[in-house]
Design a protein around this motif. Structure first.
Motif, PDB file in Angstrom:
ATOM      1  N   GLY A   1       0.767  -1.287  -0.113  1.00  0.00           N
ATOM      2  CA  GLY A   1      -0.164  -0.075  -0.126  1.00  0.00           C
ATOM      3  C   GLY A   1       0.976   1.309  -0.045  1.00  0.00           C
ATOM      4  N   LYS A   2       1.927   1.255   0.065  1.00  0.00           N
ATOM      5  CA  LYS A   2       3.283   2.325  -0.190  1.00  0.00           C
ATOM      6  C   LYS A   2       3.044   2.923  -1.182  1.00  0.00           C
ATOM      7  N   VAL A   3       2.935   4.311  -1.730  1.00  0.00           N
ATOM      8  CA  VAL A   3       2.703   5.345  -2.968  1.00  0.00           C
ATOM      9  C   VAL A   3       3.952   4.929  -3.488  1.00  0.00           C
ATOM     10  N   ILE A   4       4.462   4.578  -4.993  1.00  0.00           N
ATOM     11  CA  ILE A   4       5.317   4.686  -5.539  1.00  0.00           C
ATOM     12  C   ILE A   4       5.526   6.324  -6.268  1.00  0.00           C
ATOM     13  N   GLY A   5       7.025   6.946  -6.268  1.00  0.00           N
ATOM     14  CA  GLY A   5       6.498   8.462  -6.623  1.00  0.00           C
ATOM     15  C   GLY A   5       6.576   8.056  -8.290  1.00  0.00           C
ATOM     16  N   LEU A   6       5.472   8.910  -8.649  1.00  0.00           N
ATOM     17  CA  LEU A   6       5.349   9.527 -10.308  1.00  0.00           C
ATOM     18  C   LEU A   6       5.565  10.594 -10.503  1.00  0.00           C
ATOM     19  N   SER A   7       5.595  10.752 -11.379  1.00  0.00           N
ATOM     20  CA  SER A   7       6.106  12.494 -12.579  1.00  0.00           C
ATOM     21  C   SER A   7       4.443  13.076 -12.441  1.00  0.00           C
TER      22      SER A   7
END
Length: 422
Positions: free
Chosen positions: A72-78
């Motif tokens: 459930g951890k958010v992965i970085g996106l542009s």
């Protein structure tokens, strides 16, 4: 015109409301057609981009994508950007670390018509990589939601996104339906007021000039109030649509400003607001019997119909967009001229002819006789523009009974036949 025949008009009014008051989705919402990675797909290396192909061009400022790992951890996106593949495609670069494992994508967007849609799907990375991308395929099984679903903002990096972000939109659905219904009825009445005054009342030969002036002034006075109702309903739609897109319990002023100032839908919304204000000024002038008031109101109503068409499904048409918008605007004018002028005929016109007893039946008949060509002409315009709209949206005859839009269209045609028969 006998009293028995005159009492059929309320039935026609009810049937016509049923005919045009329940639209079916056709181009409604930016449906996700395929993605890269694909829904429930398995890729052998970590992708550099997440890519999405929609059924209509999405508004970038209203598009959000969230990538979550198995924990459930958010992965970085542009930030979302237009994909080189075309206007219907969007991509976001992955800026975080993507290891082997299962990932969930949550996307939310809106097309030029401002209608939000959202969906969630998963994919699996078999092994991590640095510079290879996944293979695209059709995104079958994607759980999309249309209508009034929210476009929620992604949670901050490192946070866990477990809340169902469509719940706020579901809770707002009744208010959204009410606001749309009020705006729809007020629009019919405002456009109908102009039609009734400039065409129906002007052609009623058995009503003298003094009586026409009194009736016109009363119609204008009520139309001022209805313009205010339309203005409030339009503002409420903006607020509710912002709430459904932002997913925030409190009004997000920045998001509302972005939605109203930086999108195609926002431009159409501003045109509607300006047109309603201009119409109210025209009606106020007519109420005060200032020359030119009805002309101002008529021009404002044409702009209003254009604004509604630009904020509707026609604005998101994948092909023949200009024709679709013009057709939709004419459809709105035809429906409003028909139903709206009938409303004023029943609410003001016939009642006003009964204020003086001698000859009142003749005056009432004169008004109804003057209305009949308006009804027939408006009905012809509604049918013609409806056929064009069906051709643009369905694309084939079998879709008339195989698609949800076609099925509802057939029901509308039955209602329309009932109206014409009445």
């Amino acid at each position: 015109m006998t009293p028995r025949r005159l009492t059929r008009w309320p039935l026609a009014l009810l049937l016509f409301v049923a005919t045009i008051g329940f639209p079916a989705p056709a181009w409604a919402h930016a449906h996700l057609r395929k993605s890269e990675p694909s829904a429930n797909g398995r890729v052998t290396s970590a992708p550099q981009y997440l890519r999405f192909w929609f059924s209509e061009a999405p508004e970038l400022s209203l598009t959000t994508v969230t990538l979550l790992d198995a924990a459930g951890k958010v992965i970085g996106l542009s930030a979302p950007e237009r994909d080189p593949d075309g206007a219907m495609a969007v991509r976001v670069a992955i800026t975080g670390v993507v290891a082997a494992g299962r990932y969930t994508i949550r996307w939310r967007t809106a097309g030029a018509d401002g209608h939000p849609s959202s969906g969630t799907f998963a994919f699996v990375v078999a092994a991590p990589a640095v510079d290879t991308a996944s293979v695209s395929s059709t995104a079958s099984g994607i759980g999309t939601r249309g209508g009034v679903d929210t476009i929620a903002r992604p949670p901050s990096a490192g946070a866990s996104a477990t809340k169902d972000q469509t719940s706020d939109a579901d809770a707002l659905t009744p208010a959204w339906i009410v606001a749309r219904a009020i705006a729809f009825l007020a629009l019919l009445a405002v456009v109908g007021a102009v039609t009734f005054r400039l065409i129906v009342l002007a052609r009623a030969s058995d009503i003298d000039l003094a009586a026409r002036a009194e009736i016109a002034s009363e119609v204008a006075g009520r139309a001022v109030l209805l313009s205010a109702v339309l203005l409030l309903a339009t503002g409420a739609k903006l607020y509710l649509q912002n709430r459904m897109m932002s997913g925030s319990a409190a009004s997000d002023i920045a998001h509302m400003e972005s939605m109203s100032m930086e999108t195609h839908w926002g431009a159409a919304w501003r045109l509607q607001i300006a047109a309603v204000v201009a119409a109210s000024i025209g009606f106020a002038m007519a109420w005060r019997r200032i020359s030119g008031g009805w002309v101002v109101a008529a021009l404002a109503c044409m702009a209003l119909a254009s604004g509604v068409a630009l904020s509707g499904h026609a604005a998101a048409a994948p092909e023949w967009r200009t024709i679709a918008i013009v057709d939709d605007a004419l459809h709105i004018l035809g429906a409003s001229a028909w139903l709206g002028s009938l409303l004023w005929l029943l609410a003001v016109g016939v009642r006003a002819t009964k204020l003086v007893s001698p000859g009142r039946a003749q005056r009432a008949a004169s008004l109804v006789t003057a209305f009949s060509p308006v009804a027939l002409g408006s009905a012809a315009l509604v049918i013609l523009t409806g056929v064009v709209s069906a051709w643009l949206r369905l694309g084939s005859i079998p879709a008339l009974w195989s698609s949800s839009y076609g099925q509802v269209l057939l029901v509308k045609l039955l209602f329309l036949a009932g109206v014409i028969g009445t």
